[in-house]
Structure formats: C-alpha cells, structure tokens
Design a protein around this motif. Structure first.
Motif, PDB file in Angstrom:
ATOM      1  N   UNK A   1       2.989   7.155   4.157  1.00 35.52           N
ATOM      2  CA  UNK A   1       1.567   7.450   4.302  1.00 35.52           C
ATOM      3  C   UNK A   1       0.824   7.097   3.017  1.00 35.52           C
ATOM      4  N   UNK A   2       1.298   7.632   1.902  1.00 35.07           N
ATOM      5  CA  UNK A   2       0.617   7.424   0.622  1.00 35.07           C
ATOM      6  C   UNK A   2       0.660   5.954   0.214  1.00 35.07           C
ATOM      7  N   UNK A   3       1.813   5.314   0.391  1.00 31.85           N
ATOM      8  CA  UNK A   3       1.944   3.909   0.006  1.00 31.85           C
ATOM      9  C   UNK A   3       1.001   3.018   0.806  1.00 31.85           C
ATOM     10  N   UNK A   4       0.896   3.280   2.098  1.00 34.87           N
ATOM     11  CA  UNK A   4       0.023   2.432   2.920  1.00 34.87           C
ATOM     12  C   UNK A   4      -1.446   2.696   2.602  1.00 34.87           C
ATOM     13  N   UNK A   5      -1.818   3.960   2.381  1.00 38.38           N
ATOM     14  CA  UNK A   5      -3.199   4.249   1.993  1.00 38.38           C
ATOM     15  C   UNK A   5      -3.544   3.545   0.686  1.00 38.38           C
ATOM     16  N   UNK A   6      -2.627   3.587  -0.271  1.00 35.27           N
ATOM     17  CA  UNK A   6      -2.877   2.925  -1.551  1.00 35.27           C
ATOM     18  C   UNK A   6      -3.014   1.416  -1.367  1.00 35.27           C
ATOM     19  N   UNK A   7      -2.240   0.839  -0.453  1.00 29.17           N
ATOM     20  CA  UNK A   7      -2.343  -0.597  -0.182  1.00 29.17           C
ATOM     21  C   UNK A   7      -3.715  -0.951   0.374  1.00 29.17           C
ATOM     22  N   UNK A   8      -4.203  -0.161   1.323  1.00 27.46           N
ATOM     23  CA  UNK A   8      -5.528  -0.431   1.880  1.00 27.46           C
ATOM     24  C   UNK A   8      -6.611  -0.214   0.828  1.00 27.46           C
ATOM     25  N   UNK A   9      -6.431   0.752  -0.029  1.00 29.03           N
ATOM     26  CA  UNK A   9      -7.404   1.013  -1.091  1.00 29.03           C
ATOM     27  C   UNK A   9      -7.384  -0.088  -2.153  1.00 29.03           C
ATOM     28  N   UNK A  10      -6.199  -0.402  -2.670  1.00 29.39           N
ATOM     29  CA  UNK A  10      -6.098  -1.256  -3.849  1.00 29.39           C
ATOM     30  C   UNK A  10      -6.084  -2.740  -3.523  1.00 29.39           C
ATOM     31  N   UNK A  11      -5.355  -3.117  -2.470  1.00 30.42           N
ATOM     32  CA  UNK A  11      -5.223  -4.541  -2.144  1.00 30.42           C
ATOM     33  C   UNK A  11      -6.294  -5.008  -1.168  1.00 30.42           C
ATOM     34  N   UNK A  12      -6.589  -4.194  -0.166  1.00 30.96           N
ATOM     35  CA  UNK A  12      -7.537  -4.608   0.867  1.00 30.96           C
ATOM     36  C   UNK A  12      -8.952  -4.092   0.621  1.00 30.96           C
ATOM     37  N   UNK A  13      -9.140  -3.222  -0.373  1.00 33.54           N
ATOM     38  CA  UNK A  13     -10.485  -2.875  -0.826  1.00 33.54           C
ATOM     39  C   UNK A  13     -11.174  -1.744  -0.106  1.00 33.54           C
ATOM     40  N   UNK A  14     -10.447  -0.975   0.710  1.00 32.53           N
ATOM     41  CA  UNK A  14     -11.059   0.098   1.484  1.00 32.53           C
ATOM     42  C   UNK A  14     -11.511   1.234   0.569  1.00 32.53           C
ATOM     43  N   UNK A  15     -12.630   1.866   0.918  1.00 33.83           N
ATOM     44  CA  UNK A  15     -13.251   2.899   0.083  1.00 33.83           C
ATOM     45  C   UNK A  15     -12.959   4.318   0.539  1.00 33.83           C
ATOM     46  N   UNK A  16     -12.520   4.482   1.785  1.00 40.59           N
ATOM     47  CA  UNK A  16     -12.278   5.826   2.287  1.00 40.59           C
ATOM     48  C   UNK A  16     -11.541   5.781   3.601  1.00 40.59           C
ATOM     49  N   UNK A  17     -11.122   6.962   4.047  1.00 39.99           N
ATOM     50  CA  UNK A  17     -10.297   7.071   5.242  1.00 39.99           C
ATOM     51  C   UNK A  17     -10.736   8.272   6.072  1.00 39.99           C
TER      52      UNK A  17
END
Length: 766
Positions: free
Chosen positions: A380-396
C-alpha cells in the motif's frame, strides 16, 4: 462505494493481532522489476513467505505467445525471492524490445515436481490447505509490483475467465497464453510540472471519471476522447470553473477491456473501476498510446497539464479488496481466481476466516485485503509513494477506508484508530499529510464506511485524515427534501454548515477535514436528487440496466415543477459552497447532468454516463451560477476557516466569528436550535476577524415551503447589506450571482428581507 450495515463477526470467533508498528523505507527490498544503472540487466524480486519455488517466465510479446525463458528465483531473507537477467540473455532469448513477464509459484498445497508441465496436475495436494495456501503453478501470476500490465485477464478476444480459477473443474487449465503480463519500464525524467502546495481548506474538488470526462466532447480529437491525454485538454475549463483539485475515479488497472464486448449492454461491465488488479499500473484503457510505457507517459503528461493550471490531481484508490475477488460461490471454498496476490501468498495479502479456507468480507465485492499485515501494508505505502513521487499525484481518496483501520488478520474485523500499527496510521507516518496552511505533503481523504462490524466511522478517523462527510450530505438532503418527515433541526444544520465540530474537533481535526458533498459518483446526480422520488435502475441502455443502488436517497422531485427542481439544485450547491469544510462537486453537476434516476451506474460505460458538453439554456445558466458561486467562495477566506469559528484575543476572551440568527433577528438559542418545527436559520460571519475583504457575510436559509421574512443583523459600522444572490425563481437567469462591485443594496440593520420558500440568500456588508 456505499453499502448498508450488517453484522459479520457473529458465527466466527475474532482474533486480534497486536503486532508492532510496521516501519520501513519506501520499497526497501526493491520489489518488482528494475533495470540497473546502465540498463545492462534487470533484477526481478517478489515476496512470498510460504512458497517453496517461484519461477520467472519471460515473454517477447504481450499475449498469445509462449514463454521464451523460464528462470527460477532464489529465496532470500525476509521472504524476498530474486534473480538478475542480463540484457545479453534477453537478446539471446529473442527479446529485443519491451520485456513482458509473470511468475509461477509452488508451495505446500502444490509441491514442486520436475516433471510438471503447463496444464499438469503433478504435485497437486489441495486447492487450499489448512494454512490458507492457494499455490497453483498452472496460473501465471501478475507481479504485484509490476509498473504496467499488458492487458486485462479477460478481453474481447479471450472473454472466458475460467483459466484463472482453481477448484476441481479449473485447476489444471493453464492461464499462461491469456494472462496479463507485467511490463518492465526503464524509467524516465518526464516532467509532471510543479505540484500545487495549496492548503486543502482552499480547494474545490471536482470528482469525475477520466473516461467519462471527454468521451462525449467533440472539441477533443476523436483519438484522445476518454483518455488521459483528453482529460488534460479539460484542465483549462476546470480552472475557468474555479476547480482547484480534480479527483479521478480509480485509474489503477482494473478489468474493463471487455466493457465494449457486448454493444449497448452492461453485462459484466465495470465502468467505475473499483476492483484493482495492480496498484502501480495506470489503467491502459484510458491511454491513447497503449504501447509498453505509453500509459505511464500519458498519465504523467495529463498530470502536468493540470499542474500547469494550478490544479491538484487526486486519485481514488481501492486498498480494501482486489480484482481477484472472492469465492465463485458461497458454498464452494475451493474455487477462487488465482491471478496475482493469492497465488504468491494468500494469507499475507488477504484477511481469511478462522479456518483459513475463505476470505473475510467487509466490502461486499470480495475478501478484505489484509491491511494489518506489515508486508501487505508495504505494498500500500510503496504504491502510494510511486503515484506521488513518480507519477505526480497530489492526494488520494480511499475507498471503504475503515478496512485500512482493521486490527485483525484472521477471522474478524475491528476498526481501531488508536492502533498505531494499522494502515491508516502508517500511511500518515510515511506519507506525511499536507500541513493546514499548505505546503508539501499529500491530501488524504477517507470514505468512512464499509460493511458490518464497527466499520461505519464518520468522524472516527485518526489525525491526518479528511473524510467524506456523509452526515453533511444526509442532513442537508433531508432538510431540503423531507420537510415534515425527517426531524431535522436548525441546530443540526448549523453544526454541518460550520464544519461539523461534533465529528472532528475532539479528534484534533479541523473544519477542512470535512469534505462536504451533496452527491458523488455513487448515487444520484445533483439534478436527479431533486428530480427523482426513487431510483430507476432497471431502464434500458444507455441509462441502464444497473443492479443495486441505495433505496433511501432523501430525494424528491419538487412536485414535478422544473423551475423548483433547478432552485433546489442551486440551494444544494450554494449551501455546500457557503459551508466550512472542503466542497466536492461531481463532474457534470455544474451543468445539471442527469442519469434519469439511475443511482448506481457502476457498470454503465455509455454515452448517458459520460459527461454531456452540449448544454441547453437552463444548463448554461446553472453553470454560470456554479462558476460564480465558486468564485465567491474562493474570494472570501472567511468561508474557508483553518479552525472552527472562534478566536481568542490578547486578554483571553473568546471572539465570536460566526453568530446564528432566527428570522426575527434574534440570536438563535438552544431552544430554537433543538426544535424540529423550526425550519429557517441565518448566520453572520465576521469577515474582519478572518482577513476577508467583506466586513461581514450573511446567509439565510429558508427550508419552509412558504415565504419567510428575515430581519437583517448589524452589517458593521458605516456598512450596508448588499445582495450577492437569491436562489429564488424570480432571479433565475445568467446573472443570478452578482459580480464583485455590482451587488444590489438591500438594507441596513433591522431591514426586512422576504425570502421565498426553499430559498437561500447571500449578502455581504459594504
């Protein structure tokens, strides 16, 4: 998603596991497939604590071709299996371009036999053993950490889902030729633009489906409609509307390739996407470029398009269950889909019943993801960090988020926000929320309900979390649509309008932790809320059929009067935008989108469920109203308080920033607040106390069916009251909300204002 409540922890004993908090660096073991620095080799790593053998199978094409290499992984510490494959070896195997791969795994319930071949039963012991293992080497497994997938499990070319099933009828069917394959990405430096750092309290959220946003938009090139690229073209429109955060329904890979398999049909369709197959991969169906790496590049380009307009990108994520689903039938514990997580380590990734033979279910759509297990939490944490850091997402926004507060791993469900080792608290520790005043961080929003046990948790989430405020929605709806039938008091309304302190203040949270909503994707549209007495989900394509859907909608068709339906919609939108909290608009509601009373269009991938961009005159007027009301909110910080409406001066005196009034101008007391026969309330916000350009803001809400005279309070020294808007039908039209500087003078302290039945009045002091 929205479900009723029922008790689940009845027949089975509950086991609560009190493990220590899980703390680790983001993807510390580097699970997944990654190139080395000079791209001369790829390291493949997978987790399983119970497997006895795992093999990497490599492919030169996305589907329909046999493997070109079969390589055993080496077990290591911490349950991590790994192997490294050189570029030279890939070339010798015939892989010159994209690398496609999957895993096959053996364990105690299916032991390794060197004579095994695809479709063989050699080594089989049981579909599931006493420890809950469900290994089956005939099923090619998707890497849970794959960055993209080649396709969905079922496709128009291969619509049969039985190759993925276990059980006596299906266990020896080999899925390798049709199963999704992971894609190895080489990484890139593609820009996602500059992330907005705006405080969440200042956001206007626009919830929308990425495909539905543009499929009906003829201003978008046909090739890009319904795609990430097409969505990026709408960033300028959303900015012009005043939107500051776009919240997309799930964009992680889900089973939707077959939505068009049967034209003009909803059979087996999954439009919303709340059944995730992989938590890292952007859904390729929403990409114009579906080549290897294309969905990732296109998603990042979309994010940049929104960031360039100052708009945050929030995505809806589903960590409470997965796309593998539950048992094929309620009386069969052997037949389950084995696609990914289940075939690698079933008891790690899923919460199981006490006998370890079935999945525990608080979602209604498959077994609970095991959110309390540290390894499952890692994903969960790893995938959220991937969307945040690599794909640029701002929130969930987290679907059925109480499951992330579960403290049980076997045989029960128990939400406990105080458990420091639950997923909710770990996410806050490792993915820091955005500070109250803005800055770096992520916006975390929970859907605070699930099914059964103590999973209804509005107001019950730990610090760092905002929530969809279902209580706001229900109370305001009942006030508007259930006059005389629901005993809603002005005190209940006041509490919701002022930020729901009863839900959030004692938890150390603030008004902006309340996401105020009147409607969402799950339920009626704003127009249908005031035009439908009940759901109508059985109608023909393109407005149905859809099963399920809430029966208690607190809706009403306003007696069938179209003008009154529009007025009610203006009231609902206005009240939400004038309340403390963060308002959320559902895509298309700014133009009175209708689904003709279908309140559960989860399976409706049709023109009726895509946003309509050809508006009639009334829709255009309503869009103008929405735009102007959003602009008013954004211009007045008094409507967006960082704390609940009170302050303390230098002498320790509490200064009232908000005061409630009865229609006669008297201050509303507890007797008035608690009387369900009172249906009109007004409030004055002291703008000077909150750095607002208006000295004061006055709002009156008349829930009665008849006109009510409101006596206006003090507007401030040398000030007079000026009308911004009156939602009553007499004022309906393009200019119903006055632009700054053109507000209408209506009176001074003690003046009377007659407000129509079921109307909202907005004044400012000038």
């Amino acid at each position: 998603m929205s479900f009723g409540r029922k008790s689940l922890c009845v027949a089975l004993g509950c086991v609560t596991l009190n493990s220590t908090p899980a703390l680790a660096a983001i993807n510390a073991p580097q699970l997944g497939a990654q190139y080395n620095a000079n791209h001369s080799a790829i390291t493949f790593k997978a987790y399983s604590s119970r497997a006895t053998r795992i093999e990497l199978w490599l492919y030169a094409a996305p589907s329909g071709t046999p493997e070109v290499a079969r390589i055993p992984l080496t077990p290591g510490s911490g349950g991590v299996w790994s192997t490294a494959v050189s570029r030279a070896r890939l070339t010798r195997a015939g892989i010159g371009g994209a690398v496609y791969y999957g895993y096959r795994a053996w364990g105690p319930n299916w032991t390794y036999d060197s004579g095994w071949s695809k479709g063989s039963g050699l080594g089989f012991v049981s579909d599931v053993d006493a420890q809950g293992n469900r290994f089956n080497p005939n099923k090619l497994l998707v890497d849970p950490y794959a960055r993209e997938l080649s396709h969905d499990p079922t496709t128009p070319a291969n619509p049969d889902g039985t190759p993925y099933a276990s059980g006596p009828l299906h266990r020896t069917i080999d899925s390798g030729s049709v199963a999704p394959r992971g894609i190895v990405l080489a990484g890139d430096q593609q820009s996602i633009g500059t992330k907005p750092t705006r405080a969440f309290k200042d956001d206007i959220v626009y919830e929308v489906h990425v495909r539905g946003l543009t499929m009906n938009d003829n201003s978008i090139p046909a090739a890009f409609r319904g795609t990430y690229r097409g969505a990026g073209f709408k960033a300028a429109y959303l900015k012009s509307l005043g939107v500051t955060a776009v919240e997309f329904l799930p964009v992680q890979e889900t089973q939707n390739d077959t939505n068009d398999l049967l034209p003009n049909s909803t059979t087996d369709d999954n439009y919303w996407g709340y059944s995730t197959l992989n938590y890292f991969a952007p859904d390729r169906r929403y990409a114009a470029d579906r080549s290897a790496g294309g969905p990732t590049r296109e998603f990042k380009a979309m994010v940049k398009a929104f960031h360039d307009q100052g708009i945050k990108v929030i995505i809806d994520v589903v960590y409470n269950h997965t796309g593998e689903g539950g048992a094929w039938s309620s009386n069969d514990k052997t037949t389950y889909n084995v696609l990914s997580f289940r075939g690698l380590d079933n008891p790690t990734y899923y919460t199981l019943t006490s006998d370890m033979q079935a999945t525990w279910d608080n979602t209604g759509v498959g077994g609970n993801y095991n959110t309390h297990n540290p390894v499952a939490q890692n994903l969960i944490v790893d995938s959220l960090a991937y969307w945040r850091d690599t794909l640029g997402v701002d929130g969930f926004r987290f679907d059925l988020a109480p499951v992330l507060g579960n403290t049980c791993e076997v045989g029960c469900f128990n939400f406990d926000k105080m458990d420091s080792s639950n997923a909710l608290n770990r996410i806050v520790r490792e993915l820091p929320p955005r500070p109250a005043g803005g800055g770096a961080g992520v916006d975390l929003v929970a859907e605070p309900w699930a099914i059964g046990g103590n999973s209804y948790q509005i107001g019950g989430f730990p610090s760092g979390w905002s929530e969809w405020n279902g209580s706001y929605r229900d109370i305001v709806r009942q006030s508007q649509n259930k006059l005389g039938a629901a005993p809603i008091t002005t005190g209940q309304l006041a509490t919701r309008f002022a930020g729901s302190a009863d839900l959030y203040e004692n938890n150390g949270r603030k008004p902006w932790n309340s996401v105020d909503l009147m409607v969402a994707h799950d339920g009626f549209t704003l127009r249908d809320l005031y035009a439908c007495n009940s759901k109508n989900n059985g109608q023909a394509w393109p407005y149905g059929p859809s099963d399920g859907g809430e029966d208690n909608n607190n809706s009403w068709d306003q007696g069938g009067v179209a003008a009154d339906q529009r007025k009610a919609a203006r009231n609902g939108l206005a009240l939400m935008l004038l309340s403390a909290g963060v308002p959320m608009i559902t895509g298309g509601d700014e133009s009175l989108r209708s689904l003709q009373c279908n309140n559960n269009p989860y399976n409706l991938d049709s023109s009726a469920n895509w946003l309509n961009w050809n508006w009639d005159t009334e829709q255009t007027h309503f869009q103008s109203f929405a735009r102007a009301m959003i602009a008013f909110r954004r211009a007045h910080p008094a409507l967006r308080p960082v704390d609940f409406y009170s302050s303390v001066d230098n002498n320790g005196n509490v200064m009232e920033q908000l005061r409630w009034f009865k229609p006669d101008g008297g201050v509303a007391d507890s007797g008035y607040f608690d009387d369900p026969n009172r249906r009109a309330i007004a409030w004055r916000i002291d703008g000077s106390e909150l750095g607002d350009p208006a000295a004061a803001i006055y709002v009156a809400y008349n829930a009665w069916s008849d006109n009510v005279d409101f006596t206006l309070p003090w507007p401030g020294t040398s000030r007079k009251w000026h009308r911004v808007t009156d939602t009553c039908n007499w004022a309906e039209g393009a200019g119903q909300v006055r632009a700054p500087g053109s507000e209408d003078l209506v009176g001074v302290e003690g003046s009377s204002y007659g407000l129509c039945g079921r109307g909202v009045l907005l004044l400012i002091a000038k």
